[in-house]
Design a protein around this motif. Structure first.
Motif, PDB file in Angstrom:
ATOM      1  N   ARG A  17      -3.848   1.197 -16.791  1.00  0.00           N
ATOM      2  CA  ARG A  17      -5.135   1.871 -16.647  1.00  0.00           C
ATOM      3  C   ARG A  17      -4.921   3.361 -16.377  1.00  0.00           C
ATOM      4  O   ARG A  17      -5.666   4.205 -16.879  1.00  0.00           O
ATOM      5  CB  ARG A  17      -5.948   1.241 -15.520  1.00  0.00           C
ATOM      6  CG  ARG A  17      -6.399  -0.167 -15.841  1.00  0.00           C
ATOM      7  CD  ARG A  17      -7.231  -0.747 -14.723  1.00  0.00           C
ATOM      8  NE  ARG A  17      -8.504  -0.071 -14.574  1.00  0.00           N
ATOM      9  CZ  ARG A  17      -9.623  -0.447 -15.183  1.00  0.00           C
ATOM     10  NH1 ARG A  17      -9.601  -1.465 -16.013  1.00  0.00           N
ATOM     11  NH2 ARG A  17     -10.742   0.212 -14.977  1.00  0.00           N
ATOM     12  N   LYS A  18      -3.893   3.682 -15.612  1.00  0.00           N
ATOM     13  CA  LYS A  18      -3.589   5.081 -15.325  1.00  0.00           C
ATOM     14  C   LYS A  18      -3.139   5.799 -16.599  1.00  0.00           C
ATOM     15  O   LYS A  18      -3.550   6.934 -16.856  1.00  0.00           O
ATOM     16  CB  LYS A  18      -2.493   5.145 -14.257  1.00  0.00           C
ATOM     17  CG  LYS A  18      -2.222   6.526 -13.722  1.00  0.00           C
ATOM     18  CD  LYS A  18      -1.227   6.471 -12.587  1.00  0.00           C
ATOM     19  CE  LYS A  18      -0.949   7.834 -12.027  1.00  0.00           C
ATOM     20  NZ  LYS A  18       0.001   7.805 -10.919  1.00  0.00           N
ATOM     21  N   GLU A  19      -2.307   5.132 -17.384  1.00  0.00           N
ATOM     22  CA  GLU A  19      -1.864   5.722 -18.644  1.00  0.00           C
ATOM     23  C   GLU A  19      -3.032   5.907 -19.602  1.00  0.00           C
ATOM     24  O   GLU A  19      -3.113   6.910 -20.311  1.00  0.00           O
ATOM     25  CB  GLU A  19      -0.802   4.837 -19.291  1.00  0.00           C
ATOM     26  CG  GLU A  19       0.512   4.805 -18.537  1.00  0.00           C
ATOM     27  CD  GLU A  19       1.461   3.753 -19.079  1.00  0.00           C
ATOM     28  OE1 GLU A  19       1.129   3.103 -20.082  1.00  0.00           O
ATOM     29  OE2 GLU A  19       2.529   3.583 -18.471  1.00  0.00           O
ATOM     30  N   GLU A  20      -3.944   4.941 -19.620  1.00  0.00           N
ATOM     31  CA  GLU A  20      -5.106   5.050 -20.488  1.00  0.00           C
ATOM     32  C   GLU A  20      -5.985   6.222 -20.058  1.00  0.00           C
ATOM     33  O   GLU A  20      -6.459   6.988 -20.900  1.00  0.00           O
ATOM     34  CB  GLU A  20      -5.905   3.753 -20.436  1.00  0.00           C
ATOM     35  CG  GLU A  20      -7.094   3.741 -21.361  1.00  0.00           C
ATOM     36  CD  GLU A  20      -7.818   2.421 -21.348  1.00  0.00           C
ATOM     37  OE1 GLU A  20      -8.925   2.372 -21.911  1.00  0.00           O
ATOM     38  OE2 GLU A  20      -7.296   1.453 -20.787  1.00  0.00           O
ATOM     39  N   LEU A  21      -6.192   6.396 -18.770  1.00  0.00           N
ATOM     40  CA  LEU A  21      -6.977   7.518 -18.269  1.00  0.00           C
ATOM     41  C   LEU A  21      -6.301   8.843 -18.603  1.00  0.00           C
ATOM     42  O   LEU A  21      -6.955   9.794 -19.039  1.00  0.00           O
ATOM     43  CB  LEU A  21      -7.187   7.392 -16.762  1.00  0.00           C
ATOM     44  CG  LEU A  21      -7.984   8.515 -16.106  1.00  0.00           C
ATOM     45  CD1 LEU A  21      -9.394   8.569 -16.660  1.00  0.00           C
ATOM     46  CD2 LEU A  21      -7.990   8.334 -14.602  1.00  0.00           C
ATOM     47  N   ARG A  22      -4.990   8.897 -18.421  1.00  0.00           N
ATOM     48  CA  ARG A  22      -4.241  10.117 -18.733  1.00  0.00           C
ATOM     49  C   ARG A  22      -4.352  10.442 -20.230  1.00  0.00           C
ATOM     50  O   ARG A  22      -4.555  11.600 -20.609  1.00  0.00           O
ATOM     51  CB  ARG A  22      -2.783   9.955 -18.332  1.00  0.00           C
ATOM     52  CG  ARG A  22      -1.998  11.245 -18.441  1.00  0.00           C
ATOM     53  CD  ARG A  22      -0.536  11.087 -18.061  1.00  0.00           C
ATOM     54  NE  ARG A  22      -0.367  10.385 -16.796  1.00  0.00           N
ATOM     55  CZ  ARG A  22       0.520   9.411 -16.603  1.00  0.00           C
ATOM     56  NH1 ARG A  22       1.300   9.020 -17.585  1.00  0.00           N
ATOM     57  NH2 ARG A  22       0.622   8.824 -15.429  1.00  0.00           N
ATOM     58  N   SER A  23      -4.252   9.433 -21.073  1.00  0.00           N
ATOM     59  CA  SER A  23      -4.382   9.645 -22.517  1.00  0.00           C
ATOM     60  C   SER A  23      -5.781  10.134 -22.880  1.00  0.00           C
ATOM     61  O   SER A  23      -5.938  11.042 -23.702  1.00  0.00           O
ATOM     62  CB  SER A  23      -4.091   8.348 -23.275  1.00  0.00           C
ATOM     63  OG  SER A  23      -2.781   7.932 -23.046  1.00  0.00           O
ATOM     64  N   PHE A  24      -6.807   9.535 -22.269  1.00  0.00           N
ATOM     65  CA  PHE A  24      -8.176   9.951 -22.549  1.00  0.00           C
ATOM     66  C   PHE A  24      -8.408  11.394 -22.145  1.00  0.00           C
ATOM     67  O   PHE A  24      -9.000  12.176 -22.894  1.00  0.00           O
ATOM     68  CB  PHE A  24      -9.168   9.034 -21.826  1.00  0.00           C
ATOM     69  CG  PHE A  24     -10.571   9.522 -21.924  1.00  0.00           C
ATOM     70  CD1 PHE A  24     -11.280   9.384 -23.101  1.00  0.00           C
ATOM     71  CD2 PHE A  24     -11.187  10.130 -20.838  1.00  0.00           C
ATOM     72  CE1 PHE A  24     -12.582   9.845 -23.200  1.00  0.00           C
ATOM     73  CE2 PHE A  24     -12.480  10.585 -20.929  1.00  0.00           C
ATOM     74  CZ  PHE A  24     -13.177  10.448 -22.116  1.00  0.00           C
ATOM     75  N   VAL A  25      -7.939  11.770 -20.959  1.00  0.00           N
ATOM     76  CA  VAL A  25      -8.119  13.144 -20.496  1.00  0.00           C
ATOM     77  C   VAL A  25      -7.376  14.111 -21.409  1.00  0.00           C
ATOM     78  O   VAL A  25      -7.909  15.159 -21.777  1.00  0.00           O
ATOM     79  CB  VAL A  25      -7.666  13.289 -19.021  1.00  0.00           C
ATOM     80  CG1 VAL A  25      -7.595  14.742 -18.601  1.00  0.00           C
ATOM     81  CG2 VAL A  25      -8.595  12.508 -18.116  1.00  0.00           C
ATOM     82  N   PHE A  26      -6.177  13.763 -21.809  1.00  0.00           N
ATOM     83  CA  PHE A  26      -5.407  14.630 -22.708  1.00  0.00           C
ATOM     84  C   PHE A  26      -6.127  14.803 -24.038  1.00  0.00           C
ATOM     85  O   PHE A  26      -6.245  15.917 -24.549  1.00  0.00           O
ATOM     86  CB  PHE A  26      -4.010  14.053 -22.930  1.00  0.00           C
ATOM     87  CG  PHE A  26      -3.183  14.830 -23.904  1.00  0.00           C
ATOM     88  CD1 PHE A  26      -2.676  16.071 -23.572  1.00  0.00           C
ATOM     89  CD2 PHE A  26      -2.922  14.325 -25.169  1.00  0.00           C
ATOM     90  CE1 PHE A  26      -1.923  16.809 -24.470  1.00  0.00           C
ATOM     91  CE2 PHE A  26      -2.170  15.042 -26.069  1.00  0.00           C
ATOM     92  CZ  PHE A  26      -1.666  16.288 -25.722  1.00  0.00           C
ATOM     93  N   LEU A  27      -6.630  13.700 -24.595  1.00  0.00           N
ATOM     94  CA  LEU A  27      -7.321  13.787 -25.879  1.00  0.00           C
ATOM     95  C   LEU A  27      -8.616  14.579 -25.777  1.00  0.00           C
ATOM     96  O   LEU A  27      -8.931  15.380 -26.655  1.00  0.00           O
ATOM     97  CB  LEU A  27      -7.613  12.385 -26.426  1.00  0.00           C
ATOM     98  CG  LEU A  27      -6.404  11.614 -26.931  1.00  0.00           C
ATOM     99  CD1 LEU A  27      -6.806  10.190 -27.270  1.00  0.00           C
ATOM    100  CD2 LEU A  27      -5.810  12.287 -28.139  1.00  0.00           C
ATOM    101  N   SER A  28      -9.371  14.373 -24.708  1.00  0.00           N
ATOM    102  CA  SER A  28     -10.677  15.020 -24.607  1.00  0.00           C
ATOM    103  C   SER A  28     -10.601  16.459 -24.106  1.00  0.00           C
ATOM    104  O   SER A  28     -11.453  17.264 -24.451  1.00  0.00           O
ATOM    105  CB  SER A  28     -11.599  14.203 -23.709  1.00  0.00           C
ATOM    106  OG  SER A  28     -11.055  14.113 -22.421  1.00  0.00           O
ATOM    107  N   VAL A  29      -9.589  16.795 -23.316  1.00  0.00           N
ATOM    108  CA  VAL A  29      -9.508  18.142 -22.755  1.00  0.00           C
ATOM    109  C   VAL A  29      -8.607  19.057 -23.588  1.00  0.00           C
ATOM    110  O   VAL A  29      -8.866  20.254 -23.688  1.00  0.00           O
ATOM    111  CB  VAL A  29      -9.010  18.090 -21.286  1.00  0.00           C
ATOM    112  CG1 VAL A  29      -8.756  19.472 -20.725  1.00  0.00           C
ATOM    113  CG2 VAL A  29     -10.015  17.348 -20.433  1.00  0.00           C
TER     114      VAL A  29
END
Length: 59
Positions: A17-29
């Protein structure tokens, strides 16, 4: 034999879940704004280059 209706084990461990959140933030920001700027810049370059070849509008 492959069964499309077989249950897939869900991996909802905190690390995934942490990796998924990190990936989402990287993609969106990071990736989305860079991609948007690149698309707008390439469209502007295409118009600029077209006007170099054909002249300004109305001429």
């Amino acid at each position: 034999m492959w069964n499309p209706f077989a249950k897939v084990p869900s991996d909802t461990s905190p690390s995934s879940r942490k990796e998924e959140l990190r990936s989402f933030v990287f993609l969106s920001v990071v990736i989305a704004p860079i991609l948007a700027v690149m698309i707008v810049a390439s469209y502007g370059f295409a118009i600029w280059f077209y006007q170099i070849l054909t002249g300004p509008p109305g001429s």
